[in-house]
Design an enzyme around this catalytic site. Sequence first.
Site, PDB file in Angstrom:
ATOM      1  N   CYS A   1       0.834  -1.186   0.000  1.00 39.11           N
ATOM      2  CA  CYS A   1       0.000   0.000   0.000  1.00 39.11           C
ATOM      3  C   CYS A   1       0.880   1.252   0.000  1.00 39.11           C
ATOM      4  O   CYS A   1       1.755   1.388  -0.844  1.00 39.11           O
ATOM      5  CB  CYS A   1      -0.969  -0.053   1.191  1.00 39.11           C
ATOM      6  SG  CYS A   1      -2.194   1.274   1.227  1.00 39.11           S
ATOM      7  N   LEU A   2       0.686   2.187   0.933  1.00 35.63           N
ATOM      8  CA  LEU A   2       1.520   3.388   0.976  1.00 35.63           C
ATOM      9  C   LEU A   2       2.983   3.035   1.190  1.00 35.63           C
ATOM     10  O   LEU A   2       3.873   3.755   0.728  1.00 35.63           O
ATOM     11  CB  LEU A   2       1.067   4.316   2.102  1.00 35.63           C
ATOM     12  CG  LEU A   2      -0.382   4.797   2.130  1.00 35.63           C
ATOM     13  CD1 LEU A   2      -0.552   5.869   3.186  1.00 35.63           C
ATOM     14  CD2 LEU A   2      -0.816   5.312   0.788  1.00 35.63           C
TER      15      LEU A   2
END
Length: 603
Positions: free
Chosen positions: A335-336
């Site tokens: 993800c991030l």
Amino acid sequence: MAEADSVVPPAPPSLVSAAHCDELAAPDPVEGVAELIDRATSAALAQWTMGIAPESLGAAFADWAVHAARSPGRAMLLGAKTERKLHRLADYIARAVSSGGEAQPCIEPLPQDHRFTDPAWSQWPFGLYQQAFLLTQQWLDAAGGGLPGVTPHHEEVVRFTMRQLLDLVSPANFVWSNPVVQQRVLATGGMCLLEGARLFAEDWQALIRREPLGDGGDFHVGQNLAVTPGKVVFRNELIELIQYAPTTDEVKPEPVLIVPAWIMKYYILDLSPENSLVRFLVGKGYTVFIISWRNPGPDQRNLDMESYRRDGVMRALDAVTEITGAESVHACGYCLGGTLLSIAAAAAARDGDKRFHSLTFLAAQTDFSEPGEIGLFIDEAQVRFLENLMWQQGYLDSSQMGGAFQMLRSADLVWSRGVQDYLLGERAPVNDLMSWNADGTRMPYAMHSQYLRQLFLENRLAQERFRVGNSTISLEDITAPTYVLGTEKDHVAPWRSVWKIHVLTDCDLRFVLTSGGHNGGIVSPPGHPHRHYRSLSRPDGTRHVDADAWLANAQMNEGSWWTDWAQWLGEHSGEPVPAREPGNAKKGYAPLEAAPGRYVLQR
């Protein structure tokens, strides 16, 4: 005469005096106060709107209304649609009455809408309620879109908002119009409503205290979650680095460094033992390290993207190579964390740092031009609104982030849960993933502001305008073999957006598309039923194909993508070496404490 010719003509008189010019150049002492008042007002409003900017909604509906007002042909079309839908509903009513209350529906719910799946919804008059609702839903969606001149972003905001307002009055949400609830009331003598009232009171108190709704069930970090044996081998003000104990006599020479997103607790990758990706990798003979991010508070408000890159990813990379003596690592970002890893890897490639042996990106975006439905909440007004909220608090809280994500799937995550809890009086059973999901984190003001502006709003990373240090970076500089995973039902990082890394890199790349969503698709251990994935590799130098062509040519595989990734890692690893125990006191990395450490326990 000659002297007269040499005289410089006088300058024209100034429209303002020199003193007035000085006044204009000087900062207005009221300006700072005005900005402070505006920020405070915006932040106070944001507390009541779940961080959603009213001006963004207003601008979208104003754009739509202006174009609708000068489109009489469109109004005529919508009128014709209204008439046809009324005819369809009248036909359904006639057939239902003639057959004793049940008839073939004139419209079916959308595939992802499970509110009306119970057979009781086909009985009269409940069939009428849900058929009228679904026809209205279809009409509103058509009314919100298709207006020439309305910006695509505004059109999506209008359609989304209309869906939210209609879902508010869904017949599934009320006792008098929901047959399943009525059956439950009769079966329990009304006790389900009393139990629902008790659960509502509990949740209301938790909401006031800003605590997660419900509870984590019987799952607890360090007891039956995040229990893979390991040690915290490094700690600074931003991260704890965990190294896991080996379970094999030999391990691959390249350790695995996992960079989770700081928007979530790391143990989504180390849930209960049967669902732990970390345990799976350790069992496959890898030395596994994972970053556990600190849960920031107001004192960490000035931590920025560079802090997370330098003191997070790169400091962890230093520690991993010094502890193990390995020249390079397999790095994995989720993800991030994957977005941050791509930034770190591009900067390292620019600077000649070759310690990234391979790269893996799980549900991570590098091009934000089409971020999916979450882009509904990203525009200049919205970002400014969130910045003011974070400026006041010093961070963005998980509950303030979660509101936007829940609205994307409000039918399932808000209204259906409300019916289940407050009308049926039943809490859904909690599993390890749900317990993790309730364990929220915060994001510091400076970092999240930069993330929203520079990546989401301005898309600098994809356009080679993102700066690390004194110069920009380019993902094209990455030469390490790369494994990229997208998930089919991802509403946070849509797989077609994740896929765009193909356009930004020239390296040897394997793209895998797995079943499931942003979290459930990642937690996919071997043996999990109903799992599949598509896969197709792009060797270095291969010509470009688009996402549709990739999908058409990709190979369908049954089972878990974990085994595919483990095989890919093995193909890019060297000959085994003796297993490594956590830490290396001689190098200054004596184990500090047992996993899961202390940062993951911060609330």
